[in-house]
Design a protein around this motif. Structure first.
Motif, PDB file in Angstrom:
ATOM      1  N   THR A 117     -25.020  85.366  64.036  1.00 21.02           N
ATOM      2  CA  THR A 117     -24.454  86.725  63.933  1.00 21.02           C
ATOM      3  C   THR A 117     -24.912  87.605  65.103  1.00 21.02           C
ATOM      4  OG1 THR A 117     -26.317  87.466  62.563  1.00 21.02           O
ATOM      5  CG2 THR A 117     -24.384  86.584  61.415  1.00 21.02           C
ATOM      6  N   SER A 118     -25.095  86.976  66.257  1.00 17.69           N
ATOM      7  CA  SER A 118     -25.586  87.715  67.428  1.00 17.69           C
ATOM      8  C   SER A 118     -24.643  88.834  67.847  1.00 17.69           C
ATOM      9  CB  SER A 118     -25.800  86.758  68.606  1.00 17.69           C
ATOM     10  OG  SER A 118     -26.809  85.822  68.305  1.00 17.69           O
ATOM     11  N   LYS A 119     -23.341  88.568  67.821  1.00 16.11           N
ATOM     12  CA  LYS A 119     -22.382  89.595  68.213  1.00 16.11           C
ATOM     13  C   LYS A 119     -22.417  90.775  67.247  1.00 16.11           C
ATOM     14  CE  LYS A 119     -18.949  87.147  70.967  1.00 16.11           C
ATOM     15  NZ  LYS A 119     -17.507  86.840  71.132  1.00 16.11           N
ATOM     16  N   GLU A 120     -22.478  90.466  65.952  1.00 18.58           N
ATOM     17  CA  GLU A 120     -22.555  91.534  64.954  1.00 18.58           C
ATOM     18  C   GLU A 120     -23.841  92.332  65.117  1.00 18.58           C
ATOM     19  OE1 GLU A 120     -19.740  88.486  63.499  1.00 18.58           O
ATOM     20  OE2 GLU A 120     -21.708  88.445  64.425  1.00 18.58           O
ATOM     21  N   ALA A 121     -24.935  91.640  65.426  1.00 25.71           N
ATOM     22  CA  ALA A 121     -26.224  92.312  65.618  1.00 25.71           C
ATOM     23  C   ALA A 121     -26.183  93.214  66.843  1.00 25.71           C
ATOM     24  CB  ALA A 121     -27.333  91.267  65.762  1.00 25.71           C
ATOM     25  N   GLU A 122     -25.528  92.749  67.910  1.00 25.76           N
ATOM     26  CA  GLU A 122     -25.438  93.554  69.131  1.00 25.76           C
ATOM     27  C   GLU A 122     -24.608  94.809  68.904  1.00 25.76           C
ATOM     28  OE1 GLU A 122     -24.186  93.123  73.859  1.00 25.76           O
ATOM     29  OE2 GLU A 122     -23.689  91.528  72.429  1.00 25.76           O
ATOM     30  N   VAL A 123     -23.500  94.664  68.183  1.00 25.29           N
ATOM     31  CA  VAL A 123     -22.655  95.827  67.884  1.00 25.29           C
ATOM     32  C   VAL A 123     -23.439  96.861  67.079  1.00 25.29           C
ATOM     33  CG1 VAL A 123     -20.640  96.609  66.577  1.00 25.29           C
ATOM     34  CG2 VAL A 123     -20.480  94.563  67.999  1.00 25.29           C
TER      35      VAL A 123
END
Length: 471
Positions: free
Chosen positions: A300-306
């Motif tokens: 969930t790296s993209k979700e975490a970055e957002v």
């Protein structure tokens, strides 16, 4: 025109008069010749004699005075003709000079106009390239957040138009080329999105695409005083992203926002962006896959970055130029300000107490010597609860002892290595606008929350008894 007419009539009359005189003279001459011949009884000895006189008279029909008059008229005409010729030549030369001047002026004007066009389009091209770079990177002098509404099943043109209208991007064509290159133009869906003018193209697209399979949103509140680890756990609990994926977005700098330039890398800091996860209410998208399989190793790296960028963008907008000016006048860096505010936030909750506690820390920093150590218990708790348990997972080169001592204000002098929690605006303002006191000590009753302040060690010892901390 009238003068020429009169002159012509005069000349005609004069010519007619002279012709009549010539005829009379010839008749008189002939009569005399006959009379001479008759009186002498002789024939003319030379026939050509008469012919010579006649030819002479024909060649010169006017007498000398008449010829003089006629010549005079011609002499008047010749100079007039020469003057006219000179005037014509001079006029022609002037026309040629004027023509050359006009050509030169036209060439100069054309050169200036051409140079202007080159400069205009050159500057315009340069400005366009500059705007495109600024747009792509998300660097903004006027940072703000806005909720945008994307229509259902939007086209790329519609998405770009909405972003342009809301000031999130400035160059529609450049944004469309970026999206087309990423082959994600068909992935957008409708809905409401919270975006920031400081987001780069990648983050904007990620935010919009995050709703592809995650259209459910949830409101998450980060409470003042929470640590970065606690925020990560909160996001995982609400199925926004995994706690481990959020870790890297507070452990290291992202180098996206203006405030990060003021946060210096410090090998003694445990989390580089601890303190900058601004406490507030946020709306995040729920990751359905995480919700369905909470124990999975889903990335969930993209979700975490957002999520991280939304939080940091909020912090970036909260710290104003006036606040930066205040901290500079106080001789504090941004990291020092937030670190002191995090200590104040962890110690007390009342605003007046915050300003008094801040004054204690600032008085000690100013005094130095015996007061060089701030001796705040909350820094010890942070070492015990949030550094020592996680240190082995970080793989840091700096030893645990060095990092721990850099945070423990009973061990280190002055301000510790970094913030120990994420303070709210009240705590930050308390440091910037603390009360002017003579306090060097404070303690609080844990049951009642009452805080006691002392100027001397003796007063502090008495307050410890009042607070029920010693007997």
């Amino acid at each position: 025109m009238d003068d020429n007419k009169e002159k012509n009539e005069y000349n005609d009359g004069l010519t007619e008069m002279l012709e009549r005189n010539r005829e009379r003279k010839m008749a008189a001459e002939e009569t005399k010749s006959i009379g001479r011949d008759s009186s002498s009884g002789q024939e003319p000895t030379d026939k050509n004699d008469f012919t010579s006189h006649e030819a002479e008279n024909e060649a010169l029909p006017y007498d000398e005075e008449d010829i003089h008059d006629i010549d005079f008229d011609k002499q008047e005409e010749v100079p007039s003709t020469k003057k006219t010729s000179r005037r014509i030549l001079e006029a022609e030369r002037q026309l040629k000079r004027q023509s050359r001047i006009r050509k030169t002026v036209i060439q100069i004007i054309l050169g200036i106009v051409l140079s202007g066009f080159v400069m205009f389009f050159g500057v315009k091209l340069g400005n366009s390239l500059y705007d495109a770079v600024i747009d792509y990177t998300g660097i903004s002098n006027n940072e703000f957040q806005v909720v945008v509404e994307i229509p259902e099943n939007p086209t790329l043109d519609q998405v770009a138009s909405v972003l342009k209208t809301n000031g999130i991007i400035t160059n529609i064509d450049f944004f469309k080329k970026y999206v087309e290159r990423e082959n994600s133009e068909d992935d957008f869906v409708g809905g409401e999105f919270t975006l920031s003018s400081s987001m780069n193209y990648g983050t904007i697209v990620d935010t919009l695409l995050a709703s592809k399979n995650k259209v459910i949103t949830i409101e998450v509140t980060i409470i003042e005083g929470m640590t970065a680890a606690e925020v990560a756990q909160l996001l995982e609990k609400n199925f926004v992203c995994r706690s481990e994926d959020f870790l890297k977005f507070y452990r290291d700098k992202m180098n996206v926002y203006d405030f990060e330039r003021r946060v210096l890398e410090n090998s003694h800091k445990f989390n580089q962006l601890e303190g900058y996860l601004f406490p507030d209410k946020y709306e995040f998208y729920v990751c359905n896959e995480l919700k369905d399989e909470p124990e999975s190793d889903l990335d969930t790296s993209k979700e975490a970055e957002v999520a991280a960028k939304k939080i940091y963008s909020n912090f970036n907008s909260k710290i104003t130029k006036t606040m930066y000016k205040q901290m500079n006048e106080m001789g504090l860096t941004l990291d020092e300000l937030i670190t002191l505010a995090s200590m104040v936030q962890s110690e007390v909750s009342d605003i007046d107490d915050m300003k008094n506690v801040a004054s204690v820390f600032l008085n000690r920093l100013k005094a130095g010597g015996d007061f060089s150590k701030l001796q705040s218990d909350v820094t010890v708790f942070y070492v015990q609860d949030f550094i020592e348990p996680y240190y082995k997972d970080y793989g840091l080169e700096t030893s645990l002892a060095v990092i721990s001592n850099s945070y423990d204000t009973y061990e280190c002098d002055g301000i510790p290595a970094g913030p120990i929690c994420n303070p709210g605006m009240d705590a930050i303002n308390a440091v910037l606008n603390s009360y002017n006191t003579d306090y060097y000590y404070f303690c609080s009753n844990e049951e009642t929350g009452e805080t006691f302040y002392g100027k001397t060690l003796e007063e502090h010892q008495e307050n410890l008894i009042k607070a029920g901390l010693v007997r």
